[in-house]
Design a protein around this motif. Structure first.
Motif, PDB file in Angstrom:
ATOM      1  N   THR A  34       0.832  -1.212   0.000  1.00  0.00           N
ATOM      2  CA  THR A  34       0.000   0.000   0.000  1.00  0.00           C
ATOM      3  C   THR A  34       0.860   1.252   0.000  1.00  0.00           C
ATOM      4  O   THR A  34       0.630   2.183  -0.794  1.00  0.00           O
ATOM      5  N   LEU A 183      -4.840   4.135  -0.387  1.00  0.00           N
ATOM      6  CA  LEU A 183      -5.769   3.019  -0.431  1.00  0.00           C
ATOM      7  C   LEU A 183      -5.050   1.733  -0.808  1.00  0.00           C
ATOM      8  O   LEU A 183      -4.022   1.758  -1.491  1.00  0.00           O
ATOM      9  N   THR A 184      -5.604   0.615  -0.375  1.00  0.00           N
ATOM     10  CA  THR A 184      -5.078  -0.676  -0.808  1.00  0.00           C
ATOM     11  C   THR A 184      -5.469  -0.908  -2.256  1.00  0.00           C
ATOM     12  O   THR A 184      -6.309  -0.194  -2.822  1.00  0.00           O
ATOM     13  N   GLU A 187      -9.141  -1.518  -2.477  1.00  0.00           N
ATOM     14  CA  GLU A 187      -9.912  -0.281  -2.317  1.00  0.00           C
ATOM     15  C   GLU A 187      -9.827   0.589  -3.565  1.00  0.00           C
ATOM     16  O   GLU A 187     -10.818   1.215  -3.962  1.00  0.00           O
ATOM     17  N   GLN A 190     -12.155  -0.907  -6.045  1.00  0.00           N
ATOM     18  CA  GLN A 190     -13.534  -0.604  -5.678  1.00  0.00           C
ATOM     19  C   GLN A 190     -13.874   0.833  -6.041  1.00  0.00           C
ATOM     20  O   GLN A 190     -14.985   1.112  -6.537  1.00  0.00           O
ATOM     21  N   LEU A 191     -12.932   1.743  -5.818  1.00  0.00           N
ATOM     22  CA  LEU A 191     -13.157   3.143  -6.173  1.00  0.00           C
ATOM     23  C   LEU A 191     -13.303   3.306  -7.681  1.00  0.00           C
ATOM     24  O   LEU A 191     -14.185   4.039  -8.154  1.00  0.00           O
TER      25      LEU A 191
END
Length: 237
Positions: A34, A183-184, A187, A190-191
């Motif tokens: 990350t 963010l990972t 994530e 997902q974004l």
């Protein structure tokens, strides 16, 4: 004698691996990836910022025993690109200015002390150590020849990276200079998916609006034709 020394130096082999794993567990690995990947994104447009993870750094030409592999390191003033290791004498003798280490239960005090002395001796300007199990973040900042501890890490802004650390009772969050949270990979995906869905919804709304305008245009054309059949000029209404 000088020629013989140069020949000896040229024959020294600098391995690209120290045989040690990058991480001991999933939590440690997730944090390493990350931080490294978000720093890559942060400086993606700056060709003279090199970011690497778990890359062996050799600060002294002629000695392949003096080395460390920081979990993440950032070098300002060196071009991006693939490297098997970071041989400082081949990089305008520029050391990594910022280093991150992520602790795992397997880390030993002696090993961490050795790393600290290495980074202090060979020119690191900012050194950050995060323990994800205890949620403890420690930082050091260079002052002359020494790395001095940063008294308060919560809301600390890195002088070099301009990133901000926010430490709550149970979590560490890192923010870019623009205020975007690190963010990972999951994530970030997902974004991106949320943005894709939002863009698709906007496209559908735009298509529906165009469809309604076309229907209105057709109704207007039909009404105009009907009025003309009755001898009425719709333009004069």
């Amino acid at each position: 004698m000088i020629e013989q020394l140069q020949t000896t130096t040229q024959r020294i082999f600098y391995p690209d691996s120290d045989g040690q794993p990058m991480a001991d567990n999933t939590k440690q690995f997730r944090w390493i990836v990350t931080i490294k990947e978000n720093l890559e994104l942060l400086f993606v447009k700056d060709s003279q910022v090199f970011v690497a993870g778990d890359l062996l750094w050799y600060p002294v030409q002629g000695d392949n025993k003096i080395r460390q592999a920081p979990d993440t390191m950032v070098v300002f003033g060196r071009p991006k690109g693939d490297r098997g290791s970071y041989k400082q004498w081949e990089e305008d003798n520029i050391p990594p200015q910022v280093v991150f280490e992520i602790l795992s239960p397997g880390n030993r005090l002696k090993k961490m002390a050795e790393k600290f002395k290495f980074y202090e001796r060979y020119g690191v300007e900012e050194y950050y150590v995060y323990d994800p199990d205890d949620n403890e973040l420690i930082g050091w900042l260079r002052s002359g020849d020494d790395l001095e501890i940063i008294p308060e890490m919560n809301n600390w802004v890195s002088p070099r990276l301009k990133i901000k650390f926010q430490l709550s009772s149970d979590n560490l969050e890192i923010f870019s200079p623009q205020g975007d949270k690190f963010l990972t990979y999951v994530e970030l995906n997902q974004l991106r998916e949320q943005e894709r869905q939002r863009a698709e919804q906007e496209r559908q709304r735009a298509d529906e609006a165009i469809k309604q305008l076309e229907e209105e245009r057709q109704r207007y054309a039909a009404l105009s034709a009907l009025l003309r059949e009755k001898g009425i000029n719709p333009e004069q209404l």
